[in-house]
Structures are given as C-alpha cells and as structure tokens.
Scaffold this motif. Structure first.
Motif, short mmCIF file in Angstrom:
data_model
loop_
_atom_site.label_atom_id
_atom_site.label_comp_id
_atom_site.label_asym_id
_atom_site.label_seq_id
_atom_site.Cartn_x
_atom_site.Cartn_y
_atom_site.Cartn_z
N ILE A 165 -93.27 -104.17 47.30
CA ILE A 165 -94.66 -103.88 46.94
C ILE A 165 -95.55 -104.94 47.59
CG2 ILE A 165 -96.29 -103.54 45.07
CD1 ILE A 165 -93.98 -102.89 43.23
N VAL A 166 -96.52 -104.48 48.35
CA VAL A 166 -97.44 -105.38 49.03
C VAL A 166 -98.88 -104.92 48.77
CG1 VAL A 166 -98.18 -106.30 51.26
CG2 VAL A 166 -95.75 -105.82 50.86
N PRO A 167 -99.77 -105.85 48.33
CA PRO A 167 -99.48 -107.23 47.92
C PRO A 167 -98.83 -107.25 46.54
CG PRO A 167 -101.78 -106.76 47.54
CD PRO A 167 -101.22 -105.53 48.21
N SER A 168 -98.15 -108.33 46.21
CA SER A 168 -97.44 -108.41 44.94
C SER A 168 -98.27 -109.01 43.81
CB SER A 168 -96.17 -109.25 45.12
OG SER A 168 -96.50 -110.57 45.57
N GLU A 169 -99.41 -109.63 44.15
CA GLU A 169 -100.20 -110.35 43.16
C GLU A 169 -100.74 -109.50 42.02
OE1 GLU A 169 -101.02 -113.51 42.21
OE2 GLU A 169 -99.34 -113.89 43.53
N PRO A 170 -101.45 -108.37 42.27
CA PRO A 170 -102.04 -107.65 41.14
C PRO A 170 -101.04 -106.75 40.41
CG PRO A 170 -102.56 -106.51 43.16
CD PRO A 170 -101.77 -107.73 43.55
N VAL A 171 -99.77 -106.91 40.72
CA VAL A 171 -98.75 -106.01 40.19
C VAL A 171 -97.90 -106.73 39.14
CG1 VAL A 171 -96.71 -104.66 40.74
CG2 VAL A 171 -98.63 -104.71 42.33
N LYS A 172 -97.65 -106.03 38.03
CA LYS A 172 -96.70 -106.51 37.03
C LYS A 172 -95.52 -105.56 37.02
CE LYS A 172 -100.20 -108.51 33.97
NZ LYS A 172 -100.79 -108.49 32.60
N ARG A 173 -94.30 -106.11 37.07
CA ARG A 173 -93.13 -105.24 37.09
C ARG A 173 -92.01 -105.85 36.25
NH1 ARG A 173 -91.19 -105.02 43.33
NH2 ARG A 173 -89.91 -103.34 42.46
N LEU A 174 -91.22 -104.98 35.65
CA LEU A 174 -90.11 -105.41 34.82
C LEU A 174 -88.94 -104.47 35.07
CD1 LEU A 174 -88.94 -107.18 32.54
CD2 LEU A 174 -89.84 -105.50 30.91
N GLY A 175 -87.81 -105.04 35.49
CA GLY A 175 -86.64 -104.22 35.80
C GLY A 175 -85.46 -104.55 34.91
#
Length: 284
Positions: free
Chosen positions: A4-14
């Motif tokens: 995912i680009v950019p990664s800054e505004p993204v929240k992810r949980l795997g």
C-alpha cells in the motif's frame, strides 16, 4: 501481503495461520492510495464501505474497472496474477484482504477448481461466506480448522459458480455436458432448495432438456448424478451448521430435508467419514 502506497494514512491489522490470513485496511478521507499484489496465494478483496472520486482496478494489466461506489463489492485475484488498484477516497473506507492458499480452496470431491479473475463484482453468497471466513480467522485458533476448511470448500464452490455466470454459452449441451447457462441455473436452484427433495423433471425443465438427456449431461458436467450432487452440497451446508452448538443435530437434519436424524447421520458419515457428533467435537 498487498503493498500500500503511501502507507502513512492507512491503518491495517492482519491475523491468521496456516492456509488463511485476514488483512483489515482502514483508509482516511481524501486519500490517494495504490494497492499492488502478486503472489502464490489467491486474494479476495471485500470492500465494506466508502466511495472514490476516481481510480482504476486491473488484473494482469488487462481487465480493468472504474466504478466509484464500492460498498459490498468484491475483487478476486487468482494466485500468480498481478493486481493493481488506485483510487482517491471521498469518505473513510474499509477493505479486507483475504489471502487463501490454493490448497485451502477445493471442491467437495477434491477436484481442481478453475477460478477466473473478477473485479468489483457483487455476489451475496460469496460475500456472506467470505465474511464468515474473515470472522473465524480473526477469532480463531487451531480448534477452528475444521470450520475454516468447510467454509473454504463452500467459498471455492461459490467462486467457481460465480465465475461460471460470466459466460453466456448457447442454449445447448456442450461436449456431452451442460452448457454454462444450464449449469448456472441448475446449481442455483439446488442451492436454494437444499432442504427439499429436488425433482429431476424440474431440473431438466430448467435446463430445457428431456429427463434422459439432462441426467446424462449433468453427470458428464459434474462427474456424479444430480441426486448425489445435492447430497454432497447438503453435507457442506451441514458442516457449517455443526460449528454452531446452538443448533441441534436434529434441527440440522430437518433443515436439510431429512425426516430422521439417523438418515442424516448415515449420509454425513458416508460422505465425510465422521458422524455429525464426532465432527462437532472437533470444535471443542
């Protein structure tokens, strides 16, 4: 994992293990995001909500889509295919990526499943099964393995059925089997009437064939007679219900068209090698 680009505004949980992995991605408002993925696992994207002002989704740089609304849409990327998607969000958006090992997706007869790439499609059956798979992975543990395997088998069937609906073949029997449109309408009817004794004459009428030609064409297409196919599909549905201890074995049997629990137990054991009670104990 999907990059995912950019990664800054993204929240992810795997989270996940073995054949299954779930990756929850939360996107902020007014973000311009790009997803990329190509790997040895199948990828199924579930778009929960959100909208995009512009963007494009492509697989192998060939098939592409530019829709804006994304609520309850799905994208399926077979293993080895190159997936790319970019878009700008107008509201907060959520996407779940399910990574599925090809070994986890098999049909009830352990046959190979031919799955086609799909972009931004709608299918309520695939959505519901994928959502159950997601919740089980996230709430899981090793004791959920039988349930995950059952869900994966159902998902494989539904994805192959959904892919089949893409093709509109002439209304005739092809190569001795059912044409694509005939397989689709017959399978959909069986799925909707798992709790009933399906009449072969009715199935033949849906396929616009005589009873003799329908029975021969069905077995040619699926490898088993129509009655046996329905029994196998009932057993897959039973596996999902057995994971829920609030449903008694008797109620499961009745919901699937068996007047006696003993008849259901016999069919389940013949198909799976387990009694319903023993299969349910695997979830303890």
């Amino acid at each position: 994992m999907v990059s995912i680009v950019p990664s800054e505004p993204v929240k992810r949980l795997g989270t996940g293990w073995r054949w299954w992995f779930s990756d929850n991605v939360h996107l902020a408002v007014d973000s311009k995001i790009e997803f990329r993925f190509q790997g040895s696992r199948h990828l199924l994207a579930l778009y929960d909500d959100g909208a995009r002002t512009s963007g494009e989704t492509s697989i192998d740089e060939q098939c592409s889509s530019k829709p804006r609304g994304s609520e309850r849409k799905l994208t399926f990327v077979p293993a080895g295919r190159a997936y790319r998607e970019w878009f700008e969000t107008t509201s907060a958006a959520r996407v779940t990526f399910l990574y599925l090992d090809p070994a986890a997706l098999h049909t009830w007869d352990d046959g190979e499943v031919s799955l086609s790439p799909r972009i931004y499609f709608e299918d309520s059956l695939v959505w519901e099964t994928a959502s159950k798979l997601k919740k089980t992975i996230e709430g899981g543990g090793r004791n959920c393995a039988p349930y995950l395997e059952a869900l994966s088998s159902v998902l494989a069937h539904e994805l192959s059925r959904s892919s089949e609906a893409l093709f509109r073949e002439p209304k005739r029997v092809s190569r001795g089997g059912l044409a694509g449109w005939q397989r689709r309408v017959v399978v959909e009817y069986i799925e909707q009437h798992l709790g009933e004794q399906v009449c072969l004459l009715e199935l033949a009428a849906l396929a616009r064939l005589s009873l003799h030609h329908f029975c021969r064409a069905f077995k040619q297409s699926f490898g088993v007679p129509a009655y046996q196919y329905q029994v196998q599909r009932r057993m897959e549905a039973a596996k999902l219900q057995l994971a829920d201890r609030s449903i008694s074995v008797t109620d499961i049997a009745l919901s699937l068209g068996y007047a006696q629990t003993s008849s259901f137990s016999s069919a389940f054991r013949k198909t799976t090698g387990w009694t319903p009670t023993d299969y349910r104990r695997e979830f303890d």
